[in-house]
Each structure stands twice: as structure tokens, then as C-alpha cells.
Design an enzyme around this catalytic site. Structure first.
Site, mmCIF file in Angstrom:
data_model
loop_
_atom_site.group_PDB
_atom_site.id
_atom_site.type_symbol
_atom_site.label_atom_id
_atom_site.label_comp_id
_atom_site.label_asym_id
_atom_site.label_seq_id
_atom_site.Cartn_x
_atom_site.Cartn_y
_atom_site.Cartn_z
ATOM 1 N N ASP A 210 -8.592 89.881 -58.717
ATOM 2 C CA ASP A 210 -9.994 89.941 -59.040
ATOM 3 C C ASP A 210 -10.179 91.266 -59.437
ATOM 4 O O ASP A 210 -9.823 92.493 -58.915
ATOM 5 C CB ASP A 210 -11.044 89.747 -57.717
ATOM 6 C CG ASP A 210 -12.353 89.375 -57.934
ATOM 7 O OD1 ASP A 210 -12.666 90.219 -58.766
ATOM 8 O OD2 ASP A 210 -12.676 88.542 -57.267
ATOM 9 N N THR B 294 -21.867 89.986 -75.260
ATOM 10 C CA THR B 294 -22.539 88.674 -75.683
ATOM 11 C C THR B 294 -23.761 89.185 -76.499
ATOM 12 O O THR B 294 -24.449 90.130 -76.172
ATOM 13 C CB THR B 294 -22.672 87.804 -74.574
ATOM 14 O OG1 THR B 294 -23.592 86.707 -75.117
ATOM 15 C CG2 THR B 294 -23.631 88.382 -73.384
ATOM 16 N N ASP B 295 -24.096 88.236 -77.404
ATOM 17 C CA ASP B 295 -25.275 88.410 -77.982
ATOM 18 C C ASP B 295 -26.488 88.087 -77.354
ATOM 19 O O ASP B 295 -27.657 88.397 -77.541
ATOM 20 C CB ASP B 295 -25.416 87.652 -79.551
ATOM 21 C CG ASP B 295 -25.158 86.363 -79.129
ATOM 22 O OD1 ASP B 295 -25.066 85.790 -78.256
ATOM 23 O OD2 ASP B 295 -25.293 85.430 -80.327
ATOM 24 N N GLU B 296 -26.267 87.400 -76.103
ATOM 25 C CA GLU B 296 -27.393 87.091 -75.427
ATOM 26 C C GLU B 296 -28.212 88.055 -74.846
ATOM 27 O O GLU B 296 -29.055 88.041 -74.000
ATOM 28 C CB GLU B 296 -26.868 85.774 -74.269
ATOM 29 C CG GLU B 296 -26.239 84.691 -74.746
ATOM 30 C CD GLU B 296 -26.176 83.367 -73.821
ATOM 31 O OE1 GLU B 296 -26.931 83.519 -72.812
ATOM 32 O OE2 GLU B 296 -24.932 82.893 -73.927
ATOM 33 N N TYR C 245 -27.179 85.617 -66.152
ATOM 34 C CA TYR C 245 -25.791 85.855 -66.843
ATOM 35 C C TYR C 245 -26.030 86.927 -67.791
ATOM 36 O O TYR C 245 -25.328 88.095 -67.691
ATOM 37 C CB TYR C 245 -25.361 84.633 -67.395
ATOM 38 C CG TYR C 245 -24.499 85.073 -68.382
ATOM 39 C CD1 TYR C 245 -23.211 85.411 -68.349
ATOM 40 C CD2 TYR C 245 -24.791 84.558 -69.909
ATOM 41 C CE1 TYR C 245 -22.350 85.785 -69.191
ATOM 42 C CE2 TYR C 245 -23.787 84.855 -70.711
ATOM 43 C CZ TYR C 245 -22.695 85.398 -70.612
ATOM 44 O OH TYR C 245 -21.805 85.670 -71.609
ATOM 45 N N LYS D 157 -24.491 90.972 -68.061
ATOM 46 C CA LYS D 157 -23.691 91.394 -69.309
ATOM 47 C C LYS D 157 -24.449 92.717 -69.906
ATOM 48 O O LYS D 157 -23.824 93.397 -70.292
ATOM 49 C CB LYS D 157 -23.482 90.456 -70.336
ATOM 50 C CG LYS D 157 -22.705 89.179 -69.742
ATOM 51 C CD LYS D 157 -21.290 89.589 -69.627
ATOM 52 C CE LYS D 157 -20.523 89.830 -70.842
ATOM 53 N NZ LYS D 157 -19.024 90.392 -70.731
ATOM 54 N N ASN E 187 -18.863 81.359 -79.220
ATOM 55 C CA ASN E 187 -17.408 80.989 -79.755
ATOM 56 C C ASN E 187 -17.224 79.511 -79.506
ATOM 57 O O ASN E 187 -17.809 78.970 -78.590
ATOM 58 C CB ASN E 187 -16.306 81.706 -78.969
ATOM 59 C CG ASN E 187 -16.126 83.162 -79.339
ATOM 60 O OD1 ASN E 187 -15.166 83.610 -79.640
ATOM 61 N ND2 ASN E 187 -17.127 83.799 -79.722
ATOM 62 N N LYS F 144 -18.833 73.627 -71.719
ATOM 63 C CA LYS F 144 -19.631 74.338 -72.609
ATOM 64 C C LYS F 144 -19.795 73.257 -73.816
ATOM 65 O O LYS F 144 -19.442 72.147 -73.640
ATOM 66 C CB LYS F 144 -18.662 75.286 -73.355
ATOM 67 C CG LYS F 144 -18.133 76.437 -72.437
ATOM 68 C CD LYS F 144 -19.499 77.369 -71.978
ATOM 69 C CE LYS F 144 -19.039 78.624 -71.393
ATOM 70 N NZ LYS F 144 -20.211 79.497 -71.082
#
Length: 339
Positions: free
Chosen positions: A59, A125-127, A153, A157, A183, A192
């Protein structure tokens, strides 16, 4: 050169491992992955016996393990894919996302700082930018936009990105960050959108689509993403963020219809379900910076990429059928305990 790839048993991380071993025959790759529900050791079958590859189960928040690994391996480059990444799961249980995505990043960066890593790359990520309105197709995410995350989430990030940049400024660490659009491609976990719809269509099951299916995503074939990261870690400017996107915008409904057409199934299988909480409307990335500075452009259009992806899932049914059955979760003990 020795490269640590965290989260390398996951979808994008594994594809990056394959790409780097093929592209750089003089590189050694170490994969660190905790093999949570979406990490599948069987994905790495083809490279497990490669003398330039090593797998370590662990981890990224385990400081003792991480520091001992850095001490032993003397990494030149770290590429951090390790992340909990499913929005719906983050809504149900935000805590695990904060732990892995933020504290895990801190642990890796502390070790990278301690052992003088030459490049630390944070895969984002673009989020983190939030979303764009559906009626403004002229708007795109750029690297200088504010971070306005919509889900636990994406907030985790965004926090990891800010932490990475803080380490760069405070400790002069050689950090780069990439933020990529959605992706798709081989080895994507079947929760997904694209693999889930392929799986359900092949089984003549209902294909659940959130809301009206109008939400738009910018789709990027996974190999193009791997090429972009390779360029960034070798030639990108330290302290910079690079957006990676392909101008392959499609609504969720269009993606589902494309899959149904490719596999010869009727659109009557589509069923609309209650929308996700805080569902972002549109993602669209402007990749001008990475193109101008590093010469990167996506090579795989959506029509070609989705055809290749569907063909892969048709040819590798055992891989995803074992995931659905849960058998893949026993694969580590069965396969790796003797190594």
C-alpha cells in the site's frame, strides 16, 4: 534507469508498464500495487517473468514498506498511478479515497524527497476542473483554470495535485503533473462505462445509462496517454502541469450506441437510470500546451480505438469473466505466493 510505477496492476498503470518495457529496453520497472478490488495481478501475466520487471504487493500509505523499497531500489523516476478512482464509490465512502489519493501521495513524495528521485510524476485527472456547460462547445479545460472538484474522488485528486506542487515549491522537488480525460482500452475494470456496456451487451443484459445520457466526456485511448506520460517524465518542465486530451468528445449515450452497433445488439437494451449525485455535465481538454512543448498528439481516433477495445474484450473474455465472478481476487495467492 529504474522506474517505480505505483498502481501498476490497474488499468492505465498496467498499460504504462507494458509501454515502458517495450519502449525503453534499458529500463527496469518496479510495480507497487496493493491489489485492491480493481488491481488485478493477472493483467501483468505477460511481464511477470521479464527480468526487467518486479512486482511488489503493498500500500502506498505504508511508510515503512515504501521507504524500504526506495532504499533498496534507488529509483530514478516515480510515476504515481495509485488511486481510488470510481466516482460512485467515492460518494458512498469518501474516506478510502482521501487516504489513498492524498496520504498515499504524501508518503510517496516524502520517500522521493528523502532518496533524491530525479523526477516525480503525479498522474491526475481532468475532473479536478469540475465541468463545462453543454451549450458552450467552445470552452475547454486549460492548465491555468481553477480547481473546482465536484465529487469526493475529484477533490482527493485535486488535493494530491496541490500537495505535489507544494512539495515542488517548498522542497524544490522535480515534480510534474498530468491531467487526462477519460481513458479506454484493454484491461479496464468492468465497472467503468465502456467495459461495463460491452459486457452487458454481449450478455443481452440491460445497459444502464445515467439520466438522459447527455453528459459528455473527452475519450482518450490508453496507449496515447502512456506515450504522453513518457514524454512528460523525460522532457516535461519541472513544476508544470500538462493536460492530456484527444478532442474525442462523445455523449455517454453516443458511446453506448456505438458499442451496441459494433457488437450487433439492439438499442432496446438501453435503460435510463437515476442520475449520479453531482454528475458533471461535460469534460473537454485543451492539449495545446503538451503539443506545443513536447510535440504530443493523440494517434488513435475514437472510432478506431473503440473497435480495438471491443475486439480486445471479445478476445479476452476469460480476463473479465474472472473479475465478474471474483476469481481474480484469489489469483495473487494462487500465482504469486510461490515467487
Amino acid at each position: 534507469m529504474k522506474v517505480l510505477v505505483t498502481g501498476g496492476a490497474g488499468f492505465i498503470g498496467a498499460n504504462f508498464v507494458f509501454y515502458m518495457l517495450d519502449k525503453h529496453p534499458d529500463y527496469d520497472i518496479v510495480c507497487l500495487d496493493s491489489l485492491t478490488y480493481c488491481g488485478n495481478l493477472k493483467t501483468l501475466d505477460s511481464v511477470m517473468d521479464n527480468p526487467r520487471f518486479k512486482f511488489v504487493k503493498g500500500d502506498v500509505t505504508d511508510r515503512k514498506l515504501v521507504f524500504e523499497l526506495f532504499e533498496e531500489e534507488k529509483f530514478n523516476i516515480v510515476v504515481n498511478f495509485a488511486a481510488e478512482s470510481h466516482v460512485d464509490r467515492s460518494i458512498e465512502d469518501p474516506g478510502v479515497f482521501l487516504r489513498t489519493n492524498i496520504l498515499g501521495t504524501q508518503t510517496l513524495m516524502d520517500a522521493a524527497k528523502e532518496y533524491g528521485v530525479e523526477r516525480y510524476h503525479q498522474v491526475g485527472t481532468d475532473e479536478v476542473y469540475g465541468d463545462l456547460p453543454l451549450d458552450r462547445p467552445d470552452l475547454f479545460f486549460t492548465e491555468d483554470m481553477p480547481l473546482t472538484a465536484s465529487s469526493p474522488y475529484s477533490a482527493s485528486k485535486a488535493s494530491a495535485d496541490l500537495l505535489a506542487m507544494a512539495y515542488h515549491r517548498t522542497y524544490d522537488m522535480p515534480v510534474t503533473i498530468s491531467r487526462c480525460s477519460n481513458n479506454y482500452g484493454p484491461y479496464q475494470f468492468p465497472e467503468k462505462l465502456i467495459p461495463l456496456m460491452i459486457k452487458n451487451a454481449l450478455a443481452d443484459e440491460q445497459l444502464p445509462v445515467y439520466g438522459t445520457g447527455e453528459n459528455v466526456r473527452d475519450w482518450l485511448y490508453v496507449e496515447d496517454h502512456c506515450k504522453a506520460i513518457d514524454m512528460i517524465i523525460h522532457n516535461g518542465k519541472v513544476g508544470e502541469v500538462y493536460n492530456i486530451g484527444g478532442h474525442n468528445e462523445r455523449s455517454n449515450l453516443d458511446v453506448v450506441r456505438t458499442i451496441l452497433k459494433q457488437v450487433g445488439k439492439p438499442e432496446s437494451l438501453i435503460t435510463f437510470v437515476g442520475d449520479r449525485k453531482g454528475h458533471d455535465l461535460r469534460y473537454a481538454i485543451d492539449p495545446t500546451k503538451i503539443h506545443n512543448e513536447l510535440g504530443w498528439l493523440p494517434e488513435t481516433g475514437f472510432d478506431e480505438g473503440i473497435r480495438r477495445t471491443i475486439d480486445w474484450y471479445l478476445d479476452n473474455r476469460q480476463w473479465w469473466e474472472e473479475i465478474i465472478s471474483g476469481e481474480y481476487q484469489q489469483y495473487y495467492e494462487k500465482m504469486y505466493s510461490n515467487r
